[in-house]
Write an enzyme that holds these catalytic residues in place. Structure first.
Site, PDB file in Angstrom:
ATOM      1  N   PHE A  52       0.869  -1.181   0.000  1.00  6.75           N
ATOM      2  CA  PHE A  52       0.000   0.000   0.000  1.00  6.75           C
ATOM      3  C   PHE A  52       0.902   1.226   0.000  1.00  6.75           C
ATOM      4  CE2 PHE A  52      -2.263   3.488   2.015  1.00  6.75           C
ATOM      5  CZ  PHE A  52      -3.452   3.502   1.300  1.00  6.75           C
ATOM      6  N   ASP A  99       9.630   2.785   0.694  1.00  7.12           N
ATOM      7  CA  ASP A  99       8.496   3.508   1.251  1.00  7.12           C
ATOM      8  C   ASP A  99       8.583   3.399   2.770  1.00  7.12           C
ATOM      9  OD1 ASP A  99       6.050   4.322   2.273  1.00  7.12           O
ATOM     10  OD2 ASP A  99       4.845   3.308   0.748  1.00  7.12           O
ATOM     11  N   LYS A 108       3.865  11.059   7.395  1.00  6.87           N
ATOM     12  CA  LYS A 108       3.263  10.725   8.683  1.00  6.87           C
ATOM     13  C   LYS A 108       3.949  11.377   9.875  1.00  6.87           C
ATOM     14  CE  LYS A 108       0.820   6.479   7.356  1.00  6.87           C
ATOM     15  NZ  LYS A 108      -0.551   6.935   7.564  1.00  6.87           N
TER      16      LYS A 108
END
Length: 415
Positions: free
Chosen positions: A152, A236, A265
Protein backbone atom coordinates in the site's frame (compact mmCIF):
# COMPACT_ATOMS: atom_id res chain seq x y z
CA UNK A 1 -20.50 3.93 26.10
CA UNK A 2 -16.79 3.70 26.81
CA UNK A 3 -15.16 3.26 30.18
CA UNK A 4 -12.69 5.66 31.72
CA UNK A 5 -9.79 3.33 32.34
CA UNK A 6 -7.46 5.69 34.18
CA UNK A 7 -10.01 7.28 36.49
CA UNK A 8 -8.85 10.75 35.40
CA UNK A 9 -10.64 13.19 33.14
CA UNK A 10 -9.82 16.72 32.05
CA UNK A 11 -12.48 18.71 33.90
CA UNK A 12 -12.38 21.41 31.25
CA UNK A 13 -13.37 19.15 28.35
CA UNK A 14 -17.12 19.32 28.79
CA UNK A 15 -17.06 23.03 29.60
CA UNK A 16 -14.88 23.99 26.67
CA UNK A 17 -16.23 21.70 24.00
CA UNK A 18 -19.72 20.64 25.03
CA UNK A 19 -21.57 17.96 23.04
CA UNK A 20 -20.44 18.03 19.41
CA UNK A 21 -22.76 17.91 16.37
CA UNK A 22 -19.83 16.72 14.26
CA UNK A 23 -21.25 13.27 13.53
CA UNK A 24 -24.55 14.57 12.10
CA UNK A 25 -22.85 17.29 10.09
CA UNK A 26 -20.32 14.86 8.64
CA UNK A 27 -23.06 12.41 7.70
CA UNK A 28 -24.95 15.20 5.94
CA UNK A 29 -22.15 17.14 4.25
CA UNK A 30 -18.99 15.02 3.95
CA UNK A 31 -18.39 12.45 1.21
CA UNK A 32 -19.41 9.07 2.63
CA UNK A 33 -15.94 7.56 2.38
CA UNK A 34 -15.00 6.49 5.89
CA UNK A 35 -16.39 3.72 8.07
CA UNK A 36 -16.04 5.86 11.17
CA UNK A 37 -16.36 4.73 14.77
CA UNK A 38 -19.24 6.42 16.65
CA UNK A 39 -17.18 8.90 18.67
CA UNK A 40 -16.12 12.52 18.15
CA UNK A 41 -12.64 13.28 19.43
CA UNK A 42 -12.13 16.78 20.77
CA UNK A 43 -8.88 16.84 22.72
CA UNK A 44 -5.60 14.98 23.02
CA UNK A 45 -2.65 15.01 25.37
CA UNK A 46 0.28 12.63 25.26
CA UNK A 47 -0.99 9.12 24.55
CA UNK A 48 -4.60 9.93 25.41
CA UNK A 49 -7.58 11.51 23.69
CA UNK A 50 -11.03 12.53 24.88
CA UNK A 51 -14.38 12.56 23.10
CA UNK A 52 -17.24 15.05 23.31
CA UNK A 53 -18.88 12.98 26.07
CA UNK A 54 -15.75 13.22 28.24
CA UNK A 55 -14.73 9.59 27.73
CA UNK A 56 -11.00 8.97 27.87
CA UNK A 57 -9.07 6.67 25.53
CA UNK A 58 -5.51 5.47 25.11
CA UNK A 59 -4.63 6.06 21.47
CA UNK A 60 -2.90 2.89 20.26
CA UNK A 61 -3.29 4.06 16.65
CA UNK A 62 -1.73 7.55 16.92
CA UNK A 63 -3.49 8.84 13.82
CA UNK A 64 -2.10 5.80 11.94
CA UNK A 65 1.50 6.16 13.14
CA UNK A 66 1.45 9.96 12.84
CA UNK A 67 1.40 11.31 16.40
CA UNK A 68 4.64 9.64 17.43
CA UNK A 69 5.47 12.35 19.99
CA UNK A 70 1.96 12.13 21.36
CA UNK A 71 -0.85 14.61 21.05
CA UNK A 72 -0.02 18.28 21.55
CA UNK A 73 3.62 17.89 22.53
CA UNK A 74 4.38 21.26 24.22
CA UNK A 75 7.44 21.97 22.06
CA UNK A 76 5.48 21.26 18.88
CA UNK A 77 2.66 23.54 20.01
CA UNK A 78 5.20 26.29 20.75
CA UNK A 79 6.92 26.03 17.37
CA UNK A 80 3.57 26.16 15.55
CA UNK A 81 2.63 29.28 17.49
CA UNK A 82 6.03 30.90 16.93
CA UNK A 83 6.36 30.12 13.22
CA UNK A 84 2.71 30.87 12.36
CA UNK A 85 3.16 34.38 13.79
CA UNK A 86 6.25 34.84 11.63
CA UNK A 87 5.74 33.22 8.20
CA UNK A 88 3.39 30.40 7.20
CA UNK A 89 3.64 30.18 3.44
CA UNK A 90 5.76 31.48 0.59
CA UNK A 91 6.14 30.15 -2.92
CA UNK A 92 9.03 27.88 -3.81
CA UNK A 93 10.12 30.70 -6.11
CA UNK A 94 11.92 31.92 -2.98
CA UNK A 95 14.15 30.35 -0.34
CA UNK A 96 12.94 29.99 3.24
CA UNK A 97 15.06 29.15 6.27
CA UNK A 98 12.94 26.37 7.85
CA UNK A 99 12.91 24.45 4.55
CA UNK A 100 16.67 24.72 4.05
CA UNK A 101 17.36 23.76 7.68
CA UNK A 102 15.03 20.76 7.46
CA UNK A 103 16.62 19.61 4.21
CA UNK A 104 20.04 19.71 5.86
CA UNK A 105 18.76 17.73 8.86
CA UNK A 106 17.04 15.06 6.75
CA UNK A 107 20.19 14.55 4.71
CA UNK A 108 22.08 14.08 7.97
CA UNK A 109 19.71 11.51 9.48
CA UNK A 110 18.91 9.60 6.26
CA UNK A 111 22.40 9.27 4.81
CA UNK A 112 21.14 10.49 1.43
CA UNK A 113 22.07 13.70 -0.38
CA UNK A 114 19.06 15.77 -1.42
CA UNK A 115 15.43 16.26 -0.41
CA UNK A 116 12.17 17.34 -2.03
CA UNK A 117 9.22 18.37 0.17
CA UNK A 118 5.53 17.75 -0.43
CA UNK A 119 2.37 17.43 1.68
CA UNK A 120 1.68 13.73 2.23
CA UNK A 121 2.88 10.16 1.89
CA UNK A 122 1.02 9.64 -1.37
CA UNK A 123 2.64 12.74 -2.84
CA UNK A 124 6.03 11.52 -1.65
CA UNK A 125 5.48 8.23 -3.47
CA UNK A 126 4.26 10.05 -6.59
CA UNK A 127 7.46 12.08 -6.44
CA UNK A 128 9.48 8.89 -6.12
CA UNK A 129 7.73 7.36 -9.14
CA UNK A 130 8.35 10.46 -11.25
CA UNK A 131 11.98 10.68 -10.15
CA UNK A 132 12.53 7.01 -11.04
CA UNK A 133 10.95 7.40 -14.48
CA UNK A 134 12.80 10.64 -15.10
CA UNK A 135 16.07 8.96 -14.15
CA UNK A 136 15.40 6.22 -16.70
CA UNK A 137 14.43 8.81 -19.32
CA UNK A 138 17.71 10.66 -18.81
CA UNK A 139 19.49 7.37 -19.51
CA UNK A 140 17.52 6.88 -22.71
CA UNK A 141 15.26 4.07 -21.54
CA UNK A 142 11.80 3.31 -20.18
CA UNK A 143 10.31 0.27 -18.53
CA UNK A 144 8.53 -1.01 -15.44
CA UNK A 145 8.94 -0.42 -11.74
CA UNK A 146 8.80 -3.64 -9.73
CA UNK A 147 6.36 -3.43 -6.81
CA UNK A 148 5.28 -5.94 -4.18
CA UNK A 149 2.14 -7.95 -3.58
CA UNK A 150 0.09 -6.85 -0.56
CA UNK A 151 1.62 -3.38 -0.63
CA UNK A 152 0.00 0.00 0.00
CA UNK A 153 1.58 3.26 -1.13
CA UNK A 154 -1.30 5.77 -1.11
CA UNK A 155 -4.57 6.69 -2.79
CA UNK A 156 -3.56 8.53 -5.96
CA UNK A 157 -3.93 6.80 -9.32
CA UNK A 158 -0.19 6.25 -9.50
CA UNK A 159 0.13 4.82 -6.00
CA UNK A 160 -2.89 2.51 -6.21
CA UNK A 161 -1.42 1.13 -9.43
CA UNK A 162 1.46 -0.23 -7.33
CA UNK A 163 -0.63 -1.89 -4.62
CA UNK A 164 -3.59 -4.06 -3.72
CA UNK A 165 -6.25 -4.74 -6.34
CA UNK A 166 -9.09 -3.71 -4.03
CA UNK A 167 -7.98 -0.08 -4.06
CA UNK A 168 -8.03 -0.07 -7.88
CA UNK A 169 -11.67 -1.13 -8.24
CA UNK A 170 -13.67 1.33 -10.34
CA UNK A 171 -10.72 3.52 -11.34
CA UNK A 172 -9.87 2.08 -14.74
CA UNK A 173 -7.81 2.76 -16.72
CA UNK A 174 -5.15 2.16 -14.08
CA UNK A 175 -1.74 3.68 -14.96
CA UNK A 176 0.66 1.18 -16.45
CA UNK A 177 4.38 0.73 -15.96
CA UNK A 178 4.29 -1.38 -12.81
CA UNK A 179 4.80 -5.09 -12.28
CA UNK A 180 4.04 -6.78 -8.95
CA UNK A 181 5.96 -9.72 -7.55
CA UNK A 182 5.54 -11.69 -4.29
CA UNK A 183 6.98 -9.87 -1.28
CA UNK A 184 10.04 -11.52 0.27
CA UNK A 185 10.30 -14.06 -2.57
CA UNK A 186 13.98 -13.88 -3.57
CA UNK A 187 13.59 -16.32 -6.47
CA UNK A 188 10.69 -14.34 -7.94
CA UNK A 189 12.76 -11.16 -7.72
CA UNK A 190 15.76 -12.79 -9.40
CA UNK A 191 13.56 -14.25 -12.14
CA UNK A 192 11.80 -10.97 -12.93
CA UNK A 193 14.78 -8.62 -12.75
CA UNK A 194 16.06 -7.74 -16.23
CA UNK A 195 16.83 -4.78 -18.50
CA UNK A 196 13.12 -3.85 -18.69
CA UNK A 197 13.10 -2.88 -14.99
CA UNK A 198 13.81 0.77 -14.15
CA UNK A 199 13.41 0.55 -10.38
CA UNK A 200 12.30 -1.58 -7.43
CA UNK A 201 9.98 -0.20 -4.73
CA UNK A 202 8.92 -1.75 -1.45
CA UNK A 203 7.80 -0.91 2.07
CA UNK A 204 10.53 -1.78 4.55
CA UNK A 205 7.65 -2.91 6.76
CA UNK A 206 4.26 -3.33 5.10
CA UNK A 207 1.68 -1.45 7.17
CA UNK A 208 -1.73 -1.93 5.57
CA UNK A 209 -0.47 -5.34 4.49
CA UNK A 210 -0.49 -6.51 8.11
CA UNK A 211 2.85 -5.37 9.64
CA UNK A 212 5.05 -7.63 7.52
CA UNK A 213 8.80 -6.93 7.62
CA UNK A 214 11.02 -7.23 4.60
CA UNK A 215 13.38 -10.16 5.11
CA UNK A 216 17.10 -9.29 5.27
CA UNK A 217 17.76 -11.73 2.42
CA UNK A 218 15.17 -10.09 0.17
CA UNK A 219 16.29 -6.53 0.87
CA UNK A 220 19.97 -7.35 0.40
CA UNK A 221 19.19 -9.17 -2.86
CA UNK A 222 17.08 -6.22 -4.05
CA UNK A 223 19.98 -3.87 -3.33
CA UNK A 224 22.41 -6.13 -5.15
CA UNK A 225 20.20 -6.53 -8.22
CA UNK A 226 19.49 -2.79 -8.41
CA UNK A 227 23.24 -2.20 -8.40
CA UNK A 228 23.75 -4.86 -11.06
CA UNK A 229 21.13 -3.36 -13.41
CA UNK A 230 21.95 0.24 -12.42
CA UNK A 231 18.43 1.14 -11.29
CA UNK A 232 17.25 2.79 -8.05
CA UNK A 233 16.03 0.94 -4.98
CA UNK A 234 13.09 2.93 -3.60
CA UNK A 235 11.90 2.42 -0.03
CA UNK A 236 8.50 3.51 1.25
CA UNK A 237 9.06 4.55 4.87
CA UNK A 238 5.92 6.65 5.17
CA UNK A 239 4.60 4.55 8.05
CA UNK A 240 7.68 2.77 9.43
CA UNK A 241 10.06 5.75 9.28
CA UNK A 242 10.91 8.55 11.74
CA UNK A 243 11.87 6.54 14.85
CA UNK A 244 8.94 4.12 14.93
CA UNK A 245 10.98 0.92 14.67
CA UNK A 246 13.74 1.96 17.09
CA UNK A 247 15.86 3.69 14.46
CA UNK A 248 15.20 6.88 12.54
CA UNK A 249 14.45 4.78 9.43
CA UNK A 250 13.61 1.09 9.32
CA UNK A 251 16.20 0.43 6.59
CA UNK A 252 18.88 1.37 9.12
CA UNK A 253 18.30 -2.02 10.77
CA UNK A 254 19.85 -3.53 7.64
CA UNK A 255 23.28 -3.11 6.10
CA UNK A 256 22.00 -1.30 2.99
CA UNK A 257 21.30 2.22 1.78
CA UNK A 258 18.45 2.97 -0.65
CA UNK A 259 18.63 5.37 -3.57
CA UNK A 260 15.25 6.98 -2.88
CA UNK A 261 13.20 7.12 0.33
CA UNK A 262 9.63 8.39 0.72
CA UNK A 263 8.53 9.62 4.15
CA UNK A 264 5.63 11.50 5.76
CA UNK A 265 3.26 10.72 8.68
CA UNK A 266 5.36 11.13 11.86
CA UNK A 267 7.70 13.64 10.21
CA UNK A 268 5.31 16.47 11.07
CA UNK A 269 3.94 15.28 14.43
CA UNK A 270 0.42 15.64 13.02
CA UNK A 271 1.13 18.60 10.75
CA UNK A 272 0.89 17.57 7.07
CA UNK A 273 4.26 17.14 5.39
CA UNK A 274 5.94 14.57 3.16
CA UNK A 275 9.40 14.28 1.69
CA UNK A 276 11.46 12.37 -0.87
CA UNK A 277 15.17 11.90 -0.16
CA UNK A 278 17.56 10.65 -2.83
CA UNK A 279 21.20 10.24 -3.74
CA UNK A 280 22.95 13.04 -5.59
CA UNK A 281 23.05 11.02 -8.81
CA UNK A 282 19.35 10.14 -8.80
CA UNK A 283 18.26 13.64 -7.76
CA UNK A 284 19.93 15.10 -10.88
CA UNK A 285 17.17 13.51 -12.97
CA UNK A 286 14.93 16.43 -11.96
CA UNK A 287 15.51 19.73 -13.79
CA UNK A 288 13.95 23.12 -13.11
CA UNK A 289 10.22 22.71 -13.66
CA UNK A 290 10.18 18.92 -14.08
CA UNK A 291 8.42 18.56 -10.71
CA UNK A 292 7.09 20.94 -8.10
CA UNK A 293 4.49 21.85 -5.51
CA UNK A 294 2.65 24.88 -4.16
CA UNK A 295 2.36 24.07 -0.46
CA UNK A 296 5.17 21.53 -0.12
CA UNK A 297 8.10 22.79 1.92
CA UNK A 298 6.23 25.75 3.38
CA UNK A 299 7.92 27.39 6.39
CA UNK A 300 5.33 26.28 8.94
CA UNK A 301 5.36 22.59 8.03
CA UNK A 302 9.16 22.55 7.80
CA UNK A 303 9.61 24.29 11.15
CA UNK A 304 7.38 21.68 12.80
CA UNK A 305 9.19 18.79 11.13
CA UNK A 306 12.61 20.14 12.12
CA UNK A 307 11.45 20.50 15.73
CA UNK A 308 10.12 16.94 15.57
CA UNK A 309 13.51 15.58 14.57
CA UNK A 310 15.22 17.64 17.28
CA UNK A 311 12.86 16.27 19.94
CA UNK A 312 13.42 12.71 18.74
CA UNK A 313 17.16 13.15 19.18
CA UNK A 314 16.98 15.15 22.41
CA UNK A 315 14.58 12.75 24.14
CA UNK A 316 16.17 9.61 22.62
CA UNK A 317 12.83 8.58 21.18
CA UNK A 318 14.36 5.88 18.96
CA UNK A 319 15.63 4.03 22.01
CA UNK A 320 12.32 4.63 23.75
CA UNK A 321 10.49 2.99 20.84
CA UNK A 322 12.90 0.06 20.81
CA UNK A 323 12.68 -0.66 24.55
CA UNK A 324 8.93 -0.17 24.91
CA UNK A 325 8.24 -2.00 21.68
CA UNK A 326 10.26 -4.99 22.88
CA UNK A 327 8.37 -4.93 26.15
CA UNK A 328 4.98 -4.91 24.45
CA UNK A 329 5.93 -7.54 21.92
CA UNK A 330 7.31 -9.84 24.64
CA UNK A 331 4.12 -9.50 26.68
CA UNK A 332 1.99 -10.29 23.65
CA UNK A 333 4.14 -13.25 22.64
CA UNK A 334 3.99 -14.69 26.18
CA UNK A 335 0.21 -14.33 26.26
CA UNK A 336 -0.21 -15.89 22.83
CA UNK A 337 1.59 -19.11 23.78
CA UNK A 338 -0.81 -22.03 23.42
CA UNK A 339 -3.64 -19.66 22.46
CA UNK A 340 -5.01 -20.40 19.00
CA UNK A 341 -6.71 -17.01 18.71
CA UNK A 342 -3.33 -15.30 18.19
CA UNK A 343 -1.35 -16.90 15.38
CA UNK A 344 1.62 -14.50 15.30
CA UNK A 345 3.01 -11.32 16.85
CA UNK A 346 5.38 -9.40 14.58
CA UNK A 347 6.97 -6.03 13.93
CA UNK A 348 9.80 -3.80 15.10
CA UNK A 349 9.81 -1.17 17.82
CA UNK A 350 6.31 0.21 18.32
CA UNK A 351 5.02 -0.96 14.94
CA UNK A 352 3.38 -4.21 16.03
CA UNK A 353 0.92 -6.52 14.34
CA UNK A 354 -1.09 -9.15 16.23
CA UNK A 355 -2.38 -11.65 13.71
CA UNK A 356 -5.61 -13.38 14.72
CA UNK A 357 -7.05 -16.66 13.50
CA UNK A 358 -10.27 -14.79 12.61
CA UNK A 359 -11.28 -11.31 11.33
CA UNK A 360 -10.34 -8.58 13.79
CA UNK A 361 -13.06 -5.94 13.28
CA UNK A 362 -15.09 -6.98 16.33
CA UNK A 363 -11.97 -7.05 18.48
CA UNK A 364 -11.32 -3.42 17.52
CA UNK A 365 -14.90 -2.55 18.48
CA UNK A 366 -14.54 -4.25 21.86
CA UNK A 367 -11.28 -2.41 22.50
CA UNK A 368 -13.02 0.88 21.73
CA UNK A 369 -15.69 0.09 24.33
CA UNK A 370 -12.91 -0.43 26.86
CA UNK A 371 -11.11 2.82 26.14
CA UNK A 372 -8.40 1.84 23.65
CA UNK A 373 -8.29 3.06 20.04
CA UNK A 374 -6.87 0.50 17.63
CA UNK A 375 -7.20 -0.61 14.05
CA UNK A 376 -7.38 -3.76 11.94
CA UNK A 377 -5.04 -4.13 8.96
CA UNK A 378 -5.30 -6.80 6.29
CA UNK A 379 -8.58 -8.16 7.77
CA UNK A 380 -7.19 -10.10 10.74
CA UNK A 381 -4.18 -8.18 12.07
CA UNK A 382 -4.61 -5.80 15.00
CA UNK A 383 -2.25 -2.92 14.21
CA UNK A 384 -0.67 -1.33 17.28
CA UNK A 385 1.21 1.90 16.49
CA UNK A 386 0.85 4.10 19.60
CA UNK A 387 2.75 7.30 20.35
CA UNK A 388 6.40 6.45 20.92
CA UNK A 389 6.33 8.32 24.23
CA UNK A 390 3.72 5.92 25.64
CA UNK A 391 4.31 4.72 29.21
CA UNK A 392 4.85 1.14 30.35
CA UNK A 393 1.61 1.37 32.35
CA UNK A 394 -0.32 2.42 29.25
CA UNK A 395 1.23 -0.43 27.29
CA UNK A 396 0.01 -2.84 29.96
CA UNK A 397 -3.50 -1.44 29.63
CA UNK A 398 -3.44 -1.82 25.83
CA UNK A 399 -2.31 -5.43 26.10
CA UNK A 400 -4.84 -6.27 28.82
CA UNK A 401 -7.68 -4.66 26.86
CA UNK A 402 -6.66 -6.46 23.67
CA UNK A 403 -6.61 -9.83 25.44
CA UNK A 404 -9.95 -9.19 27.13
CA UNK A 405 -11.50 -8.08 23.83
CA UNK A 406 -10.28 -11.19 21.98
CA UNK A 407 -11.72 -13.41 24.70
CA UNK A 408 -15.09 -11.65 24.53
CA UNK A 409 -15.27 -12.02 20.75
CA UNK A 410 -14.38 -15.71 21.14
CA UNK A 411 -17.03 -16.15 23.85
CA UNK A 412 -19.70 -14.46 21.74
CA UNK A 413 -18.95 -16.84 18.89
CA UNK A 414 -18.03 -14.01 16.49
CA UNK A 415 -14.93 -15.81 15.22
Amino acid sequence: MTTNISGKLLKSVKTVFGKQPAKKKAEKYHFDLYGRYPITLVKGKGSKVWDDERNEYIDALAGIAVNSLGHCHPDIVKIIQKQSAKLMHVSNFYYNEPQSNLAEKLVEVSGLDRVFFCNSGAEALEGAIKLTRRHAYKKGKSGVILTMDNSFHGRTLGTIAMGKDKYQLGYDPIPSGFNRIPFNDVKALEKRMDESVIGVILETIQGEGGIVEVSPEFLIKARSLCDQFDVPLILDEVQCGIARTGKMFAYQHYDIKPDIVAMAKALGSGFPIGAVAATEEISKAFDHGSHGTTFGGNPLACAVALETLKIIEKEDVCEMARVRGNYMKTRLEDLSTNWNAITEVRGKGLMIGVELSFPGAEVVNEMLKRGVLSNCASNNVIRIVPPLIISKEEIDIIVDVLVESIKIVEKNGEV
